[in-house]
Design a protein around this motif. Structure first.
Motif, PDB file in Angstrom:
ATOM      1  N   LYS A 140     -20.318 122.535 117.118  1.00  0.00           N
ATOM      2  CA  LYS A 140     -20.654 121.697 118.300  1.00  0.00           C
ATOM      3  C   LYS A 140     -21.075 122.869 119.387  1.00  0.00           C
ATOM      4  O   LYS A 140     -20.338 123.938 119.790  1.00  0.00           O
ATOM      5  CB  LYS A 140     -19.345 120.914 118.915  1.00  0.00           C
ATOM      6  N   GLN A 142     -21.237 122.848 123.536  1.00  0.00           N
ATOM      7  CA  GLN A 142     -20.737 122.019 124.710  1.00  0.00           C
ATOM      8  C   GLN A 142     -21.419 122.735 125.688  1.00  0.00           C
ATOM      9  O   GLN A 142     -21.348 123.871 126.080  1.00  0.00           O
ATOM     10  CB  GLN A 142     -19.313 122.000 124.663  1.00  0.00           C
ATOM     11  N   TYR A 147     -22.463 117.144 124.540  1.00  0.00           N
ATOM     12  CA  TYR A 147     -22.440 118.349 123.032  1.00  0.00           C
ATOM     13  C   TYR A 147     -23.697 117.816 122.149  1.00  0.00           C
ATOM     14  O   TYR A 147     -24.179 116.954 122.142  1.00  0.00           O
ATOM     15  CB  TYR A 147     -21.018 118.244 122.440  1.00  0.00           C
TER      16      TYR A 147
END
Length: 279
Positions: A140, A142, A147
């Protein structure tokens, strides 16, 4: 006089060939999409591929300087950092160690890492530097309250020819099944010729290499030959659109040992800007 003319022609040709192989070009591209989260608007991504042991100045000085001036949010590398026939990992490790100081680096394998037979030891060295290797994995990214996903698929060169495509497809499906369907998805992989497969999995943005821009590029016609695509290939350079998927193909930085010269196809750094598009 005749000898002087010949000498000038030879020197000019030598300089031209050297320039084609060693003068970096920065290609600035943009993606406009309503699916890009607000926090990722104007996100700047540097895309590198196909180094093939290539050096750009002492300790990769020219290449690192160019990337530092771009000041990207993150960097993606889509394989063939080494050449399997003339294996030399130092140019890649030297480059990766320095650009990590500029931005996070995400990496997937190309066919040459696997063909070299030394990928597992190379992989450990790359990981020790702090590079995020996405061989059949996802992560992920962010920013603010938003995200996105960044995924990677290991090059299918590692599999036998009979099972290569199906195993590659299975790996991609397995990853996409593990992530949120409604989130923006970036995929790193080496091969551009599999765009229909990436599209079938609703990938928003794909970064690929492998094509070397066709090695030799002709006006209007474009690239001449690419492995796995043949003569006058479809996917060689720039952005390709299919349904909701956009694929960015890098012309790469170096040359394989069997095709050591570029023509009208200088080594490329791609800078991609993500633009939130509300219309």
């Amino acid at each position: 006089m005749y000898k002087l003319v010949i000498l000038v022609i030879i020197i000019t040709l030598f300089y031209f060939l050297y320039y084609q192989n060693n003068s970096l070009v920065i290609s600035k591209l943009q993606i406009n999409s309503r699916d890009i989260p607000n926090s990722f608007n104007k996100c700047k991504i540097v895309h590198l591929s196909d180094l093939h042991n290539k050096r750009f100045g002492n300790n990769q000085k020219k290449l690192v300087k160019a990337i530092k001036e771009i000041n990207p949010d993150f960097i993606v590398f889509t394989g063939d950092s080494v050449d399997s026939r003339l294996y030399n990992e130092k140019p890649a490790l030297t480059l990766l160690s320095q650009i990590l100081e500029i931005a996070p680096v995400y990496y997937v394998t190309g066919n040459h890492e696997w063909k070299s037979g030394r990928y597992y030891t190379l992989k450990e060295k790359i990981k020790e530097l702090g590079v995020k290797i996405l061989d059949n994995k996802f992560s992920k990214l962010q920013k603010g309250n938003d995200y996105i996903y960044i995924m990677g698929i290991s090059d299918p060169q590692r599999y036998s020819k009979k099972t290569r495509y199906q195993l590659f497809k299975n790996k991609l499906i397995n990853i996409t099944n593990k992530i949120d369907e409604d989130k923006y998805k970036i995929l790193l992989c080496h091969r551009p010729e599999l765009l229909p497969l990436y599209t079938s999995q609703n990938i928003n943005l794909v970064f690929t290499g492998h094509a070397h821009g066709g090695q030799i590029r002709l006006p209007i016609i474009g690239g001449v030959f690419v492995p796995n695509q043949g003569f006058f290939p479809k996917y060689t350079s720039g952005i390709y659109n299919e349904d909701k998927t956009k694929m960015v193909v890098s012309r790469g930085l170096g040359n394989s040992s069997i095709a050591p010269q570029r023509l009208f196809n200088r080594p490329e750094i791609i800078v991609l800007i993500l633009n939130k598009h509300n219309n």
